[in-house]
Design a protein around this motif. Structure first.
Motif, mmCIF file in Angstrom:
data_model
loop_
_atom_site.group_PDB
_atom_site.id
_atom_site.type_symbol
_atom_site.label_atom_id
_atom_site.label_comp_id
_atom_site.label_asym_id
_atom_site.label_seq_id
_atom_site.Cartn_x
_atom_site.Cartn_y
_atom_site.Cartn_z
ATOM 1 N N ILE A 1 -2.407 -9.717 -53.606
ATOM 2 C CA ILE A 1 -1.510 -10.835 -53.881
ATOM 3 C C ILE A 1 -0.089 -10.303 -53.991
ATOM 4 C CG2 ILE A 1 -0.876 -12.599 -55.585
ATOM 5 C CD1 ILE A 1 -3.861 -12.755 -56.291
ATOM 6 N N THR A 2 0.866 -10.968 -53.371
ATOM 7 C CA THR A 2 2.261 -10.566 -53.452
ATOM 8 C C THR A 2 2.828 -10.935 -54.813
ATOM 9 O OG1 THR A 2 2.541 -10.912 -51.091
ATOM 10 C CG2 THR A 2 4.546 -10.847 -52.417
ATOM 11 N N VAL A 3 3.384 -9.949 -55.511
ATOM 12 C CA VAL A 3 4.035 -10.191 -56.798
ATOM 13 C C VAL A 3 5.477 -10.595 -56.504
ATOM 14 C CG1 VAL A 3 4.734 -9.179 -58.989
ATOM 15 C CG2 VAL A 3 2.538 -8.559 -57.970
ATOM 16 N N LEU A 4 5.864 -11.810 -56.881
ATOM 17 C CA LEU A 4 7.189 -12.321 -56.563
ATOM 18 C C LEU A 4 8.263 -11.770 -57.485
ATOM 19 C CD1 LEU A 4 6.254 -16.048 -55.846
ATOM 20 C CD2 LEU A 4 6.421 -14.132 -54.237
ATOM 21 N N MET A 5 7.930 -11.576 -58.753
ATOM 22 C CA MET A 5 8.863 -11.019 -59.733
ATOM 23 C C MET A 5 8.040 -10.260 -60.763
ATOM 24 S SD MET A 5 11.490 -14.212 -60.270
ATOM 25 C CE MET A 5 12.522 -13.324 -61.401
ATOM 26 N N LYS A 6 8.585 -9.132 -61.247
ATOM 27 C CA LYS A 6 7.834 -8.331 -62.218
ATOM 28 C C LYS A 6 7.721 -9.023 -63.565
ATOM 29 C CE LYS A 6 8.509 -3.833 -60.216
ATOM 30 N NZ LYS A 6 8.702 -2.430 -60.478
ATOM 31 N N GLU A 7 8.798 -9.628 -64.012
ATOM 32 C CA GLU A 7 8.821 -10.294 -65.319
ATOM 33 C C GLU A 7 9.215 -11.753 -65.138
ATOM 34 O OE1 GLU A 7 7.995 -9.014 -68.346
ATOM 35 O OE2 GLU A 7 7.490 -7.107 -67.389
ATOM 36 N N ILE A 8 8.357 -12.657 -65.575
ATOM 37 C CA ILE A 8 8.652 -14.085 -65.510
ATOM 38 C C ILE A 8 8.576 -14.621 -66.938
ATOM 39 C CG2 ILE A 8 7.974 -16.327 -64.587
ATOM 40 C CD1 ILE A 8 6.689 -14.805 -62.228
ATOM 41 N N PRO A 9 9.697 -15.096 -67.482
ATOM 42 C CA PRO A 9 9.699 -15.591 -68.860
ATOM 43 C C PRO A 9 8.779 -16.796 -69.046
ATOM 44 C CG PRO A 9 11.944 -15.285 -68.051
ATOM 45 C CD PRO A 9 11.024 -15.149 -66.868
ATOM 46 N N TYR A 10 8.365 -16.999 -70.283
ATOM 47 C CA TYR A 10 7.538 -18.147 -70.648
ATOM 48 C C TYR A 10 8.236 -19.438 -70.225
ATOM 49 C CZ TYR A 10 5.069 -21.613 -73.384
ATOM 50 O OH TYR A 10 4.362 -22.722 -73.756
ATOM 51 N N GLY A 11 7.506 -20.348 -69.626
ATOM 52 C CA GLY A 11 8.052 -21.640 -69.236
ATOM 53 C C GLY A 11 8.773 -21.640 -67.900
ATOM 54 N N VAL A 12 8.709 -20.511 -67.177
ATOM 55 C CA VAL A 12 9.367 -20.398 -65.872
ATOM 56 C C VAL A 12 8.293 -20.290 -64.794
ATOM 57 C CG1 VAL A 12 10.865 -18.976 -64.425
ATOM 58 C CG2 VAL A 12 11.431 -19.342 -66.835
ATOM 59 N N GLU A 13 8.507 -20.984 -63.690
ATOM 60 C CA GLU A 13 7.586 -20.933 -62.556
ATOM 61 C C GLU A 13 8.325 -20.401 -61.341
ATOM 62 O OE1 GLU A 13 5.803 -24.406 -59.930
ATOM 63 O OE2 GLU A 13 4.802 -24.280 -61.878
ATOM 64 N N VAL A 14 7.692 -19.491 -60.613
ATOM 65 C CA VAL A 14 8.276 -18.918 -59.406
ATOM 66 C C VAL A 14 7.299 -19.144 -58.258
ATOM 67 C CG1 VAL A 14 9.160 -16.835 -58.287
ATOM 68 C CG2 VAL A 14 9.448 -17.134 -60.763
ATOM 69 N N THR A 15 7.788 -19.752 -57.194
ATOM 70 C CA THR A 15 6.970 -19.982 -56.010
ATOM 71 C C THR A 15 7.706 -19.463 -54.778
ATOM 72 O OG1 THR A 15 7.839 -22.221 -55.765
ATOM 73 C CG2 THR A 15 5.779 -21.995 -56.959
ATOM 74 N N SER A 16 6.991 -19.331 -53.691
ATOM 75 C CA SER A 16 7.575 -18.808 -52.465
ATOM 76 C C SER A 16 7.194 -19.698 -51.291
ATOM 77 C CB SER A 16 7.081 -17.374 -52.233
ATOM 78 O OG SER A 16 7.685 -16.820 -51.098
ATOM 79 N N ARG A 17 8.143 -19.891 -50.407
ATOM 80 C CA ARG A 17 7.928 -20.638 -49.165
ATOM 81 C C ARG A 17 8.650 -19.891 -48.063
ATOM 82 N NH1 ARG A 17 5.090 -22.639 -52.300
ATOM 83 N NH2 ARG A 17 4.790 -24.783 -52.870
ATOM 84 N N GLU A 18 8.224 -20.086 -46.827
ATOM 85 C CA GLU A 18 8.944 -19.463 -45.719
ATOM 86 C C GLU A 18 8.776 -20.272 -44.449
ATOM 87 O OE1 GLU A 18 6.929 -15.824 -43.827
ATOM 88 O OE2 GLU A 18 6.306 -15.740 -45.932
ATOM 89 N N ASN A 19 9.729 -20.060 -43.554
ATOM 90 C CA ASN A 19 9.650 -20.630 -42.219
ATOM 91 C C ASN A 19 9.980 -19.513 -41.241
ATOM 92 O OD1 ASN A 19 12.475 -20.395 -42.132
ATOM 93 N ND2 ASN A 19 12.805 -22.538 -42.688
ATOM 94 N N GLU A 20 10.210 -19.839 -39.984
ATOM 95 C CA GLU A 20 10.459 -18.795 -38.987
ATOM 96 C C GLU A 20 11.786 -18.059 -39.194
ATOM 97 O OE1 GLU A 20 11.947 -22.663 -37.833
ATOM 98 O OE2 GLU A 20 9.887 -22.051 -38.183
ATOM 99 N N LYS A 21 12.709 -18.647 -39.969
ATOM 100 C CA LYS A 21 14.033 -18.044 -40.147
ATOM 101 C C LYS A 21 14.247 -17.347 -41.482
ATOM 102 C CE LYS A 21 16.307 -21.368 -37.129
ATOM 103 N NZ LYS A 21 17.341 -22.394 -37.031
ATOM 104 N N ALA A 22 13.585 -17.813 -42.538
ATOM 105 C CA ALA A 22 13.891 -17.290 -43.874
ATOM 106 C C ALA A 22 12.700 -17.382 -44.818
ATOM 107 C CB ALA A 22 15.080 -18.046 -44.465
ATOM 108 N N VAL A 23 12.816 -16.608 -45.911
ATOM 109 C CA VAL A 23 11.866 -16.665 -47.021
ATOM 110 C C VAL A 23 12.624 -17.228 -48.217
ATOM 111 C CG1 VAL A 23 10.384 -15.319 -48.554
ATOM 112 C CG2 VAL A 23 10.639 -14.636 -46.158
#
Length: 101
Positions: free
Chosen positions: A34-56
């Motif tokens: 699984i790709t780790v998006l961030m090492k530390e994510i504070p409580y109450g914070v959500e991090v998601t990832s999306r991409e298309n052919e040009k960018a992440v």
């Protein structure tokens, strides 16, 4: 308990202490590629990832009432939308963008 390693699925039917869950999920992430998006994510914070052919894109959402401090990874992502000064406002969203080569 069954397992997700090697294509299996885990069911945890007990109430363990937090240390168990922390260790379990760290091992699960490590063994599942699984790709780790961030090492530390504070409580109450959500991090998601999306991409298309040009960018992440990395979408960072603060679901807390208060402003939170958060450090973004320094791996080519730039703030694309939202306001970031080392913190994100309560209920704020910041979208990071990295061009694909």
């Amino acid at each position: 308990m069954t397992g997700i390693f090697a294509g299996e699925c885990y069911e945890i039917c007990a109430d363990f202490e937090q240390d168990f869950y922390d260790d379990f999920y760290k091992k699960l992430v490590k063994n599942s590629n699984i790709t780790v998006l961030m090492k530390e994510i504070p409580y109450g914070v959500e991090v998601t990832s999306r991409e298309n052919e040009k960018a992440v894109y990395r979408i960072v959402q603060n679901f807390n009432y208060n402003r939170i401090e958060i450090e973004f990874p320094k791996d080519g992502f730039e703030v694309w939308q939202g306001s970031y000064d080392g913190t994100i406002a309560g209920f704020g969203t910041v979208i990071l963008r990295k061009q694909k080569q």
